[in-house]
Design a protein around this motif. Structure first.
Motif, PDB file in Angstrom:
ATOM      1  N   UNK A 194       0.835  -1.210   0.000  1.00  0.00           N
ATOM      2  CA  UNK A 194       0.000   0.000   0.000  1.00  0.00           C
ATOM      3  C   UNK A 194       0.863   1.250   0.000  1.00  0.00           C
ATOM      4  N   UNK A 195       0.423   2.241  -0.754  1.00  0.00           N
ATOM      5  CA  UNK A 195       1.109   3.530  -0.824  1.00  0.00           C
ATOM      6  C   UNK A 195       0.133   4.616  -0.385  1.00  0.00           C
ATOM      7  N   UNK A 196       0.454   5.320   0.697  1.00  0.00           N
ATOM      8  CA  UNK A 196      -0.363   6.442   1.171  1.00  0.00           C
ATOM      9  C   UNK A 196       0.348   7.740   0.806  1.00  0.00           C
ATOM     10  N   UNK A 197      -0.257   8.515  -0.077  1.00  0.00           N
ATOM     11  CA  UNK A 197       0.386   9.738  -0.566  1.00  0.00           C
ATOM     12  C   UNK A 197       0.077  10.929   0.341  1.00  0.00           C
ATOM     13  N   UNK A 198       0.707  12.050   0.040  1.00  0.00           N
ATOM     14  CA  UNK A 198       0.577  13.264   0.845  1.00  0.00           C
ATOM     15  C   UNK A 198       0.277  14.442  -0.073  1.00  0.00           C
ATOM     16  N   UNK A 199      -0.366  15.463   0.491  1.00  0.00           N
ATOM     17  CA  UNK A 199      -0.758  16.640  -0.305  1.00  0.00           C
ATOM     18  C   UNK A 199       0.342  17.706  -0.357  1.00  0.00           C
ATOM     19  N   UNK A 200       1.570  17.288  -0.604  1.00  0.00           N
ATOM     20  CA  UNK A 200       2.672  18.252  -0.611  1.00  0.00           C
ATOM     21  C   UNK A 200       2.492  19.317  -1.686  1.00  0.00           C
ATOM     22  N   UNK A 201       2.099  18.893  -2.869  1.00  0.00           N
ATOM     23  CA  UNK A 201       1.960  19.865  -3.963  1.00  0.00           C
ATOM     24  C   UNK A 201       0.810  20.828  -3.714  1.00  0.00           C
ATOM     25  N   UNK A 202      -0.249  20.330  -3.114  1.00  0.00           N
ATOM     26  CA  UNK A 202      -1.400  21.190  -2.825  1.00  0.00           C
ATOM     27  C   UNK A 202      -1.090  22.196  -1.727  1.00  0.00           C
ATOM     28  N   UNK A 203      -0.070  21.923  -0.937  1.00  0.00           N
ATOM     29  CA  UNK A 203       0.330  22.858   0.119  1.00  0.00           C
ATOM     30  C   UNK A 203       1.681  23.511  -0.210  1.00  0.00           C
ATOM     31  N   UNK A 205       4.577  22.538  -1.410  1.00  0.00           N
ATOM     32  CA  UNK A 205       5.871  21.936  -1.115  1.00  0.00           C
ATOM     33  C   UNK A 205       6.355  21.176  -2.346  1.00  0.00           C
ATOM     34  N   UNK A 206       7.645  20.995  -2.446  1.00  0.00           N
ATOM     35  CA  UNK A 206       8.230  20.363  -3.624  1.00  0.00           C
ATOM     36  C   UNK A 206       8.137  18.847  -3.508  1.00  0.00           C
ATOM     37  N   UNK A 207       7.692  18.213  -4.580  1.00  0.00           N
ATOM     38  CA  UNK A 207       7.627  16.755  -4.616  1.00  0.00           C
ATOM     39  C   UNK A 207       7.865  16.256  -6.028  1.00  0.00           C
ATOM     40  N   UNK A 208       8.678  15.240  -6.167  1.00  0.00           N
ATOM     41  CA  UNK A 208       8.834  14.532  -7.439  1.00  0.00           C
ATOM     42  C   UNK A 208       7.946  13.302  -7.364  1.00  0.00           C
ATOM     43  N   UNK A 209       6.684  13.447  -7.719  1.00  0.00           N
ATOM     44  CA  UNK A 209       5.714  12.364  -7.553  1.00  0.00           C
ATOM     45  C   UNK A 209       6.048  11.169  -8.441  1.00  0.00           C
ATOM     46  N   UNK A 210       6.522  11.424  -9.667  1.00  0.00           N
ATOM     47  CA  UNK A 210       6.829  10.315 -10.567  1.00  0.00           C
ATOM     48  C   UNK A 210       7.937   9.454  -9.977  1.00  0.00           C
ATOM     49  N   UNK A 211       8.959  10.091  -9.416  1.00  0.00           N
ATOM     50  CA  UNK A 211      10.058   9.342  -8.803  1.00  0.00           C
ATOM     51  C   UNK A 211       9.552   8.533  -7.612  1.00  0.00           C
ATOM     52  N   UNK A 270       4.802   5.327   2.826  1.00  0.00           N
ATOM     53  CA  UNK A 270       4.223   6.645   3.056  1.00  0.00           C
ATOM     54  C   UNK A 270       5.233   7.724   2.701  1.00  0.00           C
ATOM     55  N   UNK A 271       4.746   8.972   2.724  1.00  0.00           N
ATOM     56  CA  UNK A 271       5.626  10.125   2.566  1.00  0.00           C
ATOM     57  C   UNK A 271       5.679  10.839   3.915  1.00  0.00           C
ATOM     58  N   UNK A 272       4.883  11.901   4.059  1.00  0.00           N
ATOM     59  CA  UNK A 272       4.743  12.589   5.345  1.00  0.00           C
ATOM     60  C   UNK A 272       3.296  12.420   5.789  1.00  0.00           C
ATOM     61  N   UNK A 273       2.971  11.288   6.340  1.00  0.00           N
ATOM     62  CA  UNK A 273       1.576  10.987   6.678  1.00  0.00           C
ATOM     63  C   UNK A 273       1.475  10.330   8.038  1.00  0.00           C
ATOM     64  N   UNK A 274       0.522  10.806   8.839  1.00  0.00           N
ATOM     65  CA  UNK A 274       0.298  10.244  10.162  1.00  0.00           C
ATOM     66  C   UNK A 274      -0.121   8.786  10.088  1.00  0.00           C
ATOM     67  N   UNK A 287       7.639   2.238   5.274  1.00  0.00           N
ATOM     68  CA  UNK A 287       8.616   3.138   4.660  1.00  0.00           C
ATOM     69  C   UNK A 287       8.088   4.552   4.824  1.00  0.00           C
ATOM     70  N   UNK A 288       8.975   5.503   5.039  1.00  0.00           N
ATOM     71  CA  UNK A 288       8.562   6.894   5.222  1.00  0.00           C
ATOM     72  C   UNK A 288       9.715   7.807   4.824  1.00  0.00           C
ATOM     73  N   UNK A 289       9.374   9.062   4.502  1.00  0.00           N
ATOM     74  CA  UNK A 289      10.411  10.061   4.271  1.00  0.00           C
ATOM     75  C   UNK A 289      11.013  10.527   5.590  1.00  0.00           C
ATOM     76  N   UNK A 290      10.371  10.169   6.710  1.00  0.00           N
ATOM     77  CA  UNK A 290      10.960  10.343   8.033  1.00  0.00           C
ATOM     78  C   UNK A 290      11.789   9.098   8.372  1.00  0.00           C
ATOM     79  N   UNK A 291      12.670   9.230   9.337  1.00  0.00           N
ATOM     80  CA  UNK A 291      13.421   8.093   9.843  1.00  0.00           C
ATOM     81  C   UNK A 291      12.466   7.154  10.581  1.00  0.00           C
ATOM     82  N   UNK A 292      12.397   5.910  10.153  1.00  0.00           N
ATOM     83  CA  UNK A 292      11.414   4.977  10.705  1.00  0.00           C
ATOM     84  C   UNK A 292      11.690   4.677  12.183  1.00  0.00           C
ATOM     85  N   UNK A 293      12.948   4.579  12.569  1.00  0.00           N
ATOM     86  CA  UNK A 293      13.252   4.339  13.983  1.00  0.00           C
ATOM     87  C   UNK A 293      12.771   5.496  14.855  1.00  0.00           C
ATOM     88  N   UNK A 294      12.907   6.719  14.346  1.00  0.00           N
ATOM     89  CA  UNK A 294      12.411   7.881  15.072  1.00  0.00           C
ATOM     90  C   UNK A 294      10.888   7.843  15.167  1.00  0.00           C
TER      91      UNK A 294
END
Length: 354
Positions: A194-203, A205-211, A270-274, A287-294
């Motif tokens: 499962x992939x849970x996306x984030x509204x970075x572009x709508x807010x 913020x820079x995102x390379x969604x294709x990557x 995930x990206x930046x998602x609760x 998986x997250x753009x944050x450190x998973x251990x943190x």
């Protein structure tokens, strides 16, 4: 009867405030979408689209108020109808000056955005925290009288960012405190990545969604993929990008119960998602753009769904406290002012659009 104003925002923030209010039937509870008394900010909100992706926008206000009206809750947008004895905030990024003489409680509603060098500059220069363009300073202003944190990890985090430790009490976080309840569900699909996306572009913020999509395909390594879009996303654009860069048969949902989808997945990206905390609580590889251990250190406590009751007990105790604000101890109040009643559970209707 003493009056409480609950500040709402996203549907997640709004349902959390509703749960807390349900635990306080002896008080006169009202709700207002997040607002500012700052003339410049209000001009930006009303005359431009710069803040259209934030909870200050009319779009989010209408969604929140539709929910409040559906549940017959009292609305006082901008706090113009009443004088209040307590205000419960879902963010301390905006706390109107006229509210600061009232008793105030801040409730954590989700993940805090990444703290950046720009966040440090904004904080050091004492600039409006909204200038960060994200929630990186939420919970760190030390403006409110009491701070209700999701976990001991977050309590330490907020203390490190400048909020007084004596103000912070670990209550748990409504909507994320009983995640095991989602294991038994009727979502029809299983064993997908499962992939849970984030509204970075709508807010803005820079995102390379294709990557990001291609990275998800690589992680899946031939396993079925399911994408769940953030409620604030441009659905048409997101769907087009996903279908163009994923294998045939990839599933894409813009609505539905996100927690049920996570419960049925074999791995979560995930990206930046609760919602990453749902995956952690349910033992998924995440998986997250944050450190998973943190994230595991910060993860909300699982307390069988009593966070709203804990927060309500603090509200009750603070309202009954006759001394000055600084003499109130929220830690003892959480136990002393509990009311023995079944905790408010989220219904399928409330969580359908997470």
């Amino acid at each position: 009867m003493k009056k409480i104003l609950f500040i709402t925002g996203s549907i997640n923030q709004t349902t959390q405030m509703h749960q807390i209010a349900n635990e306080l039937p002896e008080f006169d509870c009202w709700f207002s979408q997040l607002f500012t008394d700052n003339t410049t900010l209000n001009t930006i909100i009303n005359k431009t689209t710069l803040l259209s992706g934030t909870v200050l926008s009319t779009k989010f206000r209408l969604i929140s108020e539709e929910y409040l009206q559906k549940h017959a809750l009292q609305i006082d947008f901008r706090a113009q109808k009443n004088k209040y004895d307590l205000v419960v905030f879902c963010t301390d990024l905006i706390v109107p000056p006229r509210m600061r003489n009232i008793k105030t409680i801040w409730v954590q509603e989700g993940m805090i955005d990444r703290y950046t060098p720009w966040s440090s500059v904004v904080k050091a220069l004492k600039l409006p925290p909204t200038l960060c363009g994200n929630t990186s300073l939420n919970g760190s202003s030390n403006i409110c009288d009491i701070y209700c944190a999701a976990s001991e990890g977050y309590k330490q985090y907020f203390t490190g960012k400048g909020t007084s430790e004596r103000k912070i009490v670990v209550t748990g976080m409504p909507n994320y405190d009983n995640l095991v309840q989602h294991v038994n569900n009727d979502f029809p699909h299983h064993n997908y990545v499962m992939v849970a996306t984030t509204d970075m572009r709508e807010t803005f913020r820079i995102e390379n969604r294709i990557a990001f999509i291609k990275k998800a395909v690589k992680i899946a390594n031939g396993r079925p993929l399911l994408f769940k879009l953030h409620p604030n996303e441009n659905v048409g654009r997101a769907e087009k990008e996903i279908y163009a860069n994923t294998p045939a048969g990839t599933l894409v949902y813009s609505k539905g119960n996100t927690n049920h989808m996570i419960a049925n997945c074999c791995e979560l990206i995930t990206q930046y998602s609760t919602v990453v905390y749902t995956g952690i609580a349910l033992g998924k590889k995440v998986h997250s753009l944050f450190d998973v251990d943190e994230l595991k250190r910060l993860a909300p406590i699982q307390n069988d769904g009593v966070s709203a009751r804990n927060i309500a007990a603090i509200c009750r105790g603070f309202l009954n406290h006759d001394g000055d604000k600084k003499s109130f101890d929220p830690h003892t109040a959480m136990d002393k002012y509990q009311v023995n009643k079944p905790e408010t559970q989220l219904t399928e209707e409330l969580i359908a659009n997470w």
